[in-house]
Design a protein around this motif. Structure first.
Motif, PDB file in Angstrom:
ATOM      1  N   GLU A  13     -16.156 -36.250  18.214  1.00  0.00           N
ATOM      2  CA  GLU A  13     -17.122 -36.471  19.290  1.00  0.00           C
ATOM      3  C   GLU A  13     -16.715 -35.675  20.527  1.00  0.00           C
ATOM      4  O   GLU A  13     -15.716 -34.983  20.551  1.00  0.00           O
ATOM      5  N   GLY A  14     -17.519 -35.814  21.586  1.00  0.00           N
ATOM      6  CA  GLY A  14     -17.211 -35.165  22.844  1.00  0.00           C
ATOM      7  C   GLY A  14     -17.701 -33.729  22.892  1.00  0.00           C
ATOM      8  O   GLY A  14     -18.659 -33.340  22.215  1.00  0.00           O
ATOM      9  N   TYR A 108     -32.694 -23.467  25.516  1.00  0.00           N
ATOM     10  CA  TYR A 108     -31.594 -24.221  26.124  1.00  0.00           C
ATOM     11  C   TYR A 108     -32.087 -25.260  27.119  1.00  0.00           C
ATOM     12  O   TYR A 108     -31.396 -26.254  27.372  1.00  0.00           O
ATOM     13  N   GLU A 109     -33.263 -25.062  27.678  1.00  0.00           N
ATOM     14  CA  GLU A 109     -33.805 -26.076  28.583  1.00  0.00           C
ATOM     15  C   GLU A 109     -34.062 -27.377  27.829  1.00  0.00           C
ATOM     16  O   GLU A 109     -33.854 -28.470  28.351  1.00  0.00           O
ATOM     17  N   GLY A 110     -34.534 -27.244  26.567  1.00  0.00           N
ATOM     18  CA  GLY A 110     -34.733 -28.433  25.746  1.00  0.00           C
ATOM     19  C   GLY A 110     -33.418 -29.096  25.384  1.00  0.00           C
ATOM     20  O   GLY A 110     -33.307 -30.329  25.356  1.00  0.00           O
ATOM     21  N   ALA A 113     -31.929 -31.531  27.850  1.00  0.00           N
ATOM     22  CA  ALA A 113     -32.498 -32.873  27.933  1.00  0.00           C
ATOM     23  C   ALA A 113     -31.643 -33.875  27.161  1.00  0.00           C
ATOM     24  O   ALA A 113     -31.818 -35.082  27.286  1.00  0.00           O
ATOM     25  N   THR A 114     -30.704 -33.365  26.365  1.00  0.00           N
ATOM     26  CA  THR A 114     -29.743 -34.181  25.635  1.00  0.00           C
ATOM     27  C   THR A 114     -28.428 -34.191  26.428  1.00  0.00           C
ATOM     28  O   THR A 114     -28.338 -33.551  27.483  1.00  0.00           O
ATOM     29  N   PRO A 115     -27.402 -34.859  25.944  1.00  0.00           N
ATOM     30  CA  PRO A 115     -26.121 -34.859  26.691  1.00  0.00           C
ATOM     31  C   PRO A 115     -25.390 -33.518  26.706  1.00  0.00           C
ATOM     32  O   PRO A 115     -24.348 -33.399  27.366  1.00  0.00           O
ATOM     33  N   ILE A 116     -25.898 -32.508  26.012  1.00  0.00           N
ATOM     34  CA  ILE A 116     -25.215 -31.210  25.959  1.00  0.00           C
ATOM     35  C   ILE A 116     -25.217 -30.553  27.337  1.00  0.00           C
ATOM     36  O   ILE A 116     -26.227 -30.534  28.039  1.00  0.00           O
ATOM     37  N   ILE A 121     -23.183 -25.363  25.378  1.00  0.00           N
ATOM     38  CA  ILE A 121     -24.115 -24.424  24.741  1.00  0.00           C
ATOM     39  C   ILE A 121     -23.429 -23.079  24.552  1.00  0.00           C
ATOM     40  O   ILE A 121     -23.517 -22.454  23.484  1.00  0.00           O
ATOM     41  N   ALA A 122     -22.725 -22.628  25.603  1.00  0.00           N
ATOM     42  CA  ALA A 122     -22.022 -21.349  25.515  1.00  0.00           C
ATOM     43  C   ALA A 122     -20.978 -21.364  24.408  1.00  0.00           C
ATOM     44  O   ALA A 122     -20.855 -20.407  23.630  1.00  0.00           O
TER      45      ALA A 122
END
Length: 269
Positions: A13-14, A108-110, A113-116, A121-122
C-alpha cells in the motif's frame, strides 16, 4: 483491437501501491499495434550496429582506446548503441506519450480525483517507461552476446546499468514534457536527442574532438551512460564509472523533482 487484463502487479500500500496502479493501467490498455511501434524502436539501434559497427567497422578495423588498447570497431560501438537504445525507449514513453496524456487526453486530471498524487503519477509512468527500456536493452544484449561483442557475464552486469540509464532519461523526458507547450516543440527534443546520439563518444572517442568540444561532450548524460556501459563491456571498471553512476542518479533526482513539482502546479490548480 486487443486489450490485456492483468492481475495486480504488487500488493503493498501507500505511495508504491498508487504508483504501481498507474503502471498497471498502462499495461491493461496495451493494444496489438503498440508492439509494432516497440519493435520499430528496437530495430533502430540494431540497424546502426550492423551498418556502422559491422559494415563501416570492416573498413576501419581496430580502434585504439585512450589507454592504448586495440578493440574491434563493432565492440567499441555496441555498448554505445545499448545506452542509446535505453535512452530511446525511455524518452519515447516519457515525452510524446506522456505529453499527450497530460495536455490533450487530460488523463491525469481524472487520476487526481483519486488519492493518487502528481509525484506518484510520475513514478508510475517512469516505471512503465522502463518496461519498454528494459525490453530494448535485454534484447540488444542478447544480440551483443550472439555476435561475440561481449561476454554473457559482462552483459549481465550491463543490464542494471542500462536500467539506470533508462530511469534517468525517463525522468528527464518527463520533466521536459511538463515544460514544453505544443507538439511543435518535439522537433527540438528530437534534434537534441539526435545530437546526443552522434556526439556522445558513440562512434569515436571524445579525445578525437578539440578540448572545448570534448569537455562539453563529457558533461552530457548520454556520454556518461556510454562511458559506463563501455567500461562494463570492455573494461576496466574504476572510479570514473562510480562518477558516472552518481551523475546519472543526480540527473534522475533532478528530473523527478522537476516533473513532480511541475505536474503539481499544472494539475492541482
Amino acid at each position: 483491437m486487443v486489450t490485456l487484463v492483468l492481475p495486480r502487479l504488487i500488493s503493498f500500500e501507500g505511495t508504491g501501491r498508487r504508483a504501481a496502479s498507474v503502471t498497471e493501467r498502462n499495461i491493461s490498455c496495451l493494444r496489438s499495434m503498440y508492439w509494432v511501434v516497440m519493435l520499430s524502436g528496437f530495430l533502430e539501434p540494431v540497424l546502426y550496429l550492423f551498418s556502422i559497427g559491422v559494415g563501416v567497422g570492416g573498413l576501419i578495423g581496430d580502434l585504439r582506446l585512450p589507454d592504448g588498447r586495440l578493440v574491434g570497431y563493432a565492440e567499441f560501438v555496441a555498448p554505445a548503441m545499448l545506452a542509446a537504445a535505453a535512452m530511446t525507449g525511455a524518452l519515447s514513453e516519457t515525452t510524446f506519450n506522456f505529453f499527450g496524456k497530460m495536455k490533450f487526453m487530460r488523463l491525469y486530471e481524472g487520476m487526481l480525483a483519486t488519492p493518487i498524487r502528481p509525484i506518484e503519477i510520475a513514478l508510475g509512468e517512469l516505471a512503465w517507461a522502463m518496461v519498454r527500456g528494459v525490453l530494448y536493452s535485454a534484447a540488444f544484449l542478447v544480440i551483443m552476446v550472439a555476435l561475440d561483442l561481449t561476454s554473457a557475464a559482462r552483459a549481465a552486469a550491463m543490464l542494471p546499468a542500462t536500467i539506470l540509464v533508462g530511469f534517468t532519461f525517463g525522468a528527464l523526458g518527463m520533466a521536459t514534457s511538463t515544460i514544453i507547450r505544443s507538439w511543435q516543440d518535439f522537433d527540438l527534443i528530437a534534434s537534441a536527442q539526435f545530437a546526443l546520439f552522434l556526439f556522445s563518444g558513440t562512434f569515436v572517442p571524445p579525445t578525437a574532438y578539440p578540448a572545448p568540444v570534448r569537455w562539453l561532450i563529457e558533461v552530457t548524460p548520454l556520454y556518461r551512460s556510454v562511458d559506463l556501459t563501455r567500461a562494463l563491456s570492455l573494461g576496466p571498471v574504476g572510479a570514473l564509472q562510480l562518477l558516472d553512476v552518481v551523475y546519472l542518479l543526480a540527473m534522475l533526482a533532478v528530473g523527478l523533482t522537476v516533473a513532480g513539482r511541475r505536474m503539481s502546479k499544472m494539475l492541482c490548480k
